[in-house]
Design a protein around this motif. Structure first.
Motif, mmCIF file in Angstrom:
data_model
loop_
_atom_site.group_PDB
_atom_site.id
_atom_site.type_symbol
_atom_site.label_atom_id
_atom_site.label_comp_id
_atom_site.label_asym_id
_atom_site.label_seq_id
_atom_site.Cartn_x
_atom_site.Cartn_y
_atom_site.Cartn_z
ATOM 1 N N PRO A 205 19.885 -2.494 1.593
ATOM 2 C CA PRO A 205 20.604 -2.522 2.476
ATOM 3 C C PRO A 205 18.910 -3.040 3.600
ATOM 4 O O PRO A 205 18.388 -3.009 3.403
ATOM 5 C CB PRO A 205 20.597 -1.705 3.395
ATOM 6 N N SER A 206 19.581 -3.904 4.516
ATOM 7 C CA SER A 206 19.113 -4.655 5.922
ATOM 8 C C SER A 206 18.549 -4.057 6.887
ATOM 9 O O SER A 206 19.029 -3.381 7.235
ATOM 10 C CB SER A 206 19.011 -6.210 5.636
ATOM 11 N N ASN A 207 17.556 -3.560 7.571
ATOM 12 C CA ASN A 207 16.876 -3.367 8.800
ATOM 13 C C ASN A 207 17.414 -4.985 9.825
ATOM 14 O O ASN A 207 17.214 -5.665 9.817
ATOM 15 C CB ASN A 207 15.439 -3.298 8.769
ATOM 16 N N ILE A 208 18.335 -4.217 10.859
ATOM 17 C CA ILE A 208 19.230 -5.008 11.862
ATOM 18 C C ILE A 208 18.927 -4.947 12.897
ATOM 19 O O ILE A 208 18.718 -3.728 13.186
ATOM 20 C CB ILE A 208 20.705 -5.108 11.297
ATOM 21 N N LEU A 209 18.557 -5.924 13.524
ATOM 22 C CA LEU A 209 18.648 -5.910 15.197
ATOM 23 C C LEU A 209 19.572 -6.115 15.655
ATOM 24 O O LEU A 209 20.074 -7.911 15.708
ATOM 25 C CB LEU A 209 17.428 -6.298 15.562
ATOM 26 N N VAL A 210 20.559 -5.842 16.532
ATOM 27 C CA VAL A 210 21.630 -6.245 17.676
ATOM 28 C C VAL A 210 21.770 -6.783 18.316
ATOM 29 O O VAL A 210 21.284 -5.441 19.429
ATOM 30 C CB VAL A 210 23.011 -6.028 17.080
ATOM 31 N N ARG A 285 19.078 6.881 6.728
ATOM 32 C CA ARG A 285 19.008 4.994 7.486
ATOM 33 C C ARG A 285 18.965 6.066 9.802
ATOM 34 O O ARG A 285 19.907 6.973 9.668
ATOM 35 C CB ARG A 285 20.231 4.733 7.583
ATOM 36 N N VAL A 286 18.301 5.526 9.473
ATOM 37 C CA VAL A 286 18.192 5.054 11.702
ATOM 38 C C VAL A 286 19.239 4.345 11.993
ATOM 39 O O VAL A 286 18.405 3.555 11.799
ATOM 40 C CB VAL A 286 16.765 6.226 12.067
ATOM 41 N N ILE A 287 20.039 4.957 13.028
ATOM 42 C CA ILE A 287 20.721 4.253 13.877
ATOM 43 C C ILE A 287 19.789 4.501 14.917
ATOM 44 O O ILE A 287 20.494 5.660 15.745
ATOM 45 C CB ILE A 287 21.658 3.853 13.741
ATOM 46 N N VAL A 288 19.316 3.625 16.234
ATOM 47 C CA VAL A 288 19.811 3.164 17.453
ATOM 48 C C VAL A 288 20.684 2.696 18.551
ATOM 49 O O VAL A 288 20.789 1.396 18.426
ATOM 50 C CB VAL A 288 17.954 3.445 18.396
ATOM 51 N N GLY A 289 20.999 3.307 19.373
ATOM 52 C CA GLY A 289 22.497 2.648 19.871
ATOM 53 C C GLY A 289 21.721 1.757 20.886
ATOM 54 O O GLY A 289 22.642 0.830 20.788
ATOM 55 N N GLU A 290 21.146 2.053 21.453
ATOM 56 C CA GLU A 290 19.697 0.720 22.359
ATOM 57 C C GLU A 290 18.615 0.662 22.095
ATOM 58 O O GLU A 290 18.264 2.153 22.728
ATOM 59 C CB GLU A 290 20.913 1.036 23.985
ATOM 60 N N ASP A 308 15.136 2.090 5.245
ATOM 61 C CA ASP A 308 16.502 1.088 4.771
ATOM 62 C C ASP A 308 18.425 1.264 5.335
ATOM 63 O O ASP A 308 17.964 2.307 5.125
ATOM 64 C CB ASP A 308 16.069 0.200 3.585
ATOM 65 N N GLY A 309 18.412 0.218 5.838
ATOM 66 C CA GLY A 309 19.537 0.017 6.596
ATOM 67 C C GLY A 309 19.250 0.707 8.004
ATOM 68 O O GLY A 309 20.766 0.597 8.600
ATOM 69 N N SER A 310 18.187 0.761 8.854
ATOM 70 C CA SER A 310 18.152 1.208 9.850
ATOM 71 C C SER A 310 18.468 -0.056 10.447
ATOM 72 O O SER A 310 18.087 -1.339 10.531
ATOM 73 C CB SER A 310 16.809 1.279 10.492
ATOM 74 N N MET A 311 19.255 -0.114 11.873
ATOM 75 C CA MET A 311 19.785 -0.830 13.475
ATOM 76 C C MET A 311 19.699 0.022 13.913
ATOM 77 O O MET A 311 19.496 1.119 14.533
ATOM 78 C CB MET A 311 21.271 -0.956 12.732
ATOM 79 N N ALA A 312 20.090 -1.519 15.256
ATOM 80 C CA ALA A 312 19.492 -0.761 16.918
ATOM 81 C C ALA A 312 20.077 -2.086 17.587
ATOM 82 O O ALA A 312 20.115 -3.559 16.638
ATOM 83 C CB ALA A 312 17.992 -0.403 17.065
ATOM 84 N N THR A 313 20.366 -1.450 18.226
ATOM 85 C CA THR A 313 20.682 -2.917 19.762
ATOM 86 C C THR A 313 19.303 -3.153 20.204
ATOM 87 O O THR A 313 19.427 -2.205 21.254
ATOM 88 C CB THR A 313 22.635 -2.977 20.345
ATOM 89 N N ILE A 314 19.444 -4.175 21.429
ATOM 90 C CA ILE A 314 18.894 -4.659 22.441
ATOM 91 C C ILE A 314 19.277 -5.234 23.853
ATOM 92 O O ILE A 314 20.212 -6.416 22.752
ATOM 93 C CB ILE A 314 17.454 -4.688 22.345
#
Length: 425
Positions: A205-210, A285-290, A308-314
């Protein structure tokens, strides 16, 4: 006095006492008190009909059930929280309120919500002490309140520091959502949804920034992306206040949130500490809400050390601004690296940036662009838009196949066929 008011004045003390007794014995206070209120109202109405000929209308009964719900729930806000179409409640002083509805539209509340400012402050103070996960204060010495209700809603309130008391309640109406639901609502194109699905799924999985503005749908998209992860993956979610609720659908979730200091000023757990210690959780995976500050350095570290596959919003208005802000947050954490080094690191470990846009005029919220990072040029990120809008107002379309070989390998391993995708400009 109207009959409904007479009946309510008569039964209210009994319902209150029943609620207190049920809570003390750990019983379902809501169900017990609603049944009691129903029986009491029927008895009082029958007595009035026999003696005076008066009876309750449908509107009277609806008013009475609103009073019962307010007593058992969260007071004047209960009638709004019971509506499935209400996402946010904004109260600007005692006489003005606006509802944020599903889909981004607004509805103005015509009647006053509270009698005066004193009643509004007493109500918020009552919420703080009795309805939160932990008891909080709301008074002149503690004029700002950030609270999560036991039912999950997020509350922010202020007094003294503003001209009139202010209250916001944020609800979570789309806890269970998938990418196909966003396609159906027009928030993303089918082809873009297929691409993101492949980008999130194992084995690579890719690391994604939303990114996006407030209310653009970042958390909603993050929930939809998390619905695509593998059932055997261990996931760590880190949030200021719980909003993702991944543990409800994915049992292998370690969900953690920050904690404010208590009334004595002790016990605070900031996001930076929460993020730093999460690296020891063993999560896939590590997911940061914001991302809001120094925790960005830990997120970047997680992306580059096997999660891999970690995601966060900003919060950001463009993908490039999102990446610049990420780097600035890392520098504020005292990462000890030059800006150019941080930019290079981010370009290597963050694969995709998804930007969302909201239009308050139409209520639309959806994906605006899906971009990849293809390299750096000194202190600048080089990016390529894979999906976007060729012209304002046009639907989302494929602008060109990915150029980053790492991104291509990852989505193809997940089963996405790129052979017929155009190379673009």
């Amino acid at each position: 006095m109207l009959l409904r008011e007479e009946i309510w004045d008569a039964i209210k003390p009994q319902v209150q006492n029943s609620r207190l007794a049920a809570v003390a014995e750990n019983q379902d206070a809501s169900a017990l008190c609603q049944e009691m209120a129903k029986n009491l109202v029927s008895a009082h109405e029958a007595r009035e009909l026999n003696t005076t000929g008066r009876r309750l209308t449908d509107a009277d009964l609806e008013w009475l059930w609103d009073q019962v719900a307010a007593l058992l729930g969260v007071g004047p806000m209960e009638r709004f929280l019971r509506r499935d179409d209400v996402e946010d409640i904004y109260v600007f002083g005692p006489h003005r309120a606006v509802l944020g509805l599903v889909g981004g539209k607004q509805e103005h509340v015509l009647e006053p919500v509270f009698k005066d400012e004193e009643e509004m402050i007493r109500y918020i103070a009552h919420l703080a002490t009795t309805h939160g996960q932990t008891g909080r204060r709301f008074d002149q010495s503690a004029p700002l309140l950030d609270l999560r209700l036991r039912t999950g809603e997020r509350v922010f309130a202020a007094m003294e520091v503003c001209g009139t008391p202010y209250l916001t309640i944020r609800c979570h109406r789309q806890i269970s959502i998938r990418l196909e639901d966003m396609v159906a609502s027009g928030s993303i194109s089918p082809q873009a949804a297929d691409f993101l699905r492949a980008a999130v799924r194992p084995p690579s999985p890719s690391n994604i920034l939303v990114c996006g503005a407030l209310g653009s749908g970042k958390t909603t998209l993050l929930r939809a992306l998390l619905a695509e992860i593998g059932p055997s993956e261990v996931v760590c979610t880190l949030e200021q206040t719980f909003e993702l609720f991944l543990e409800q659908s994915h049992p292998l979730t370690f969900a953690a949130e920050t904690r404010e200091a208590n009334n004595e000023g002790a016990g605070e757990i900031a996001m930076e500490e929460l993020a730093r210690r999460s690296l020891r959780s063993g999560a896939d995976r590590v997911i940061v809400g914001e991302l809001r500050g120094p925790e960005a350095a830990t997120f970047l570290s997680a992306c580059g050390t096997g999660s891999d596959g970690s995601m966060a919003t900003i919060h950001a208005s463009t993908p490039s601004q999102a990446l610049s802000r990420l780097v600035r947050y890392c520098i504020s954490a005292g990462a000890g690296e030059m800006q150019s080094s941080l930019i290079q690191e981010a370009a290597e470990v963050i694969h995709l940036v998804v930007h969302l846009r909201g239009d308050p005029r139409t209520g639309f919220r959806g994906v605006n662009t899906i971009s990849e990072i293809i390299g750096t040029d000194g202190n600048r990120f080089e990016m390529h838009d894979i999906f976007g809008h060729r012209h304002r107002g046009e639907p989302m379309s494929l602008l060109g196949r990915p150029r980053n070989s790492d991104v291509i390998d990852r989505v193809e391993e997940a089963g996405l066929d790129l052979s017929d995708w155009p190379h673009g400009d």
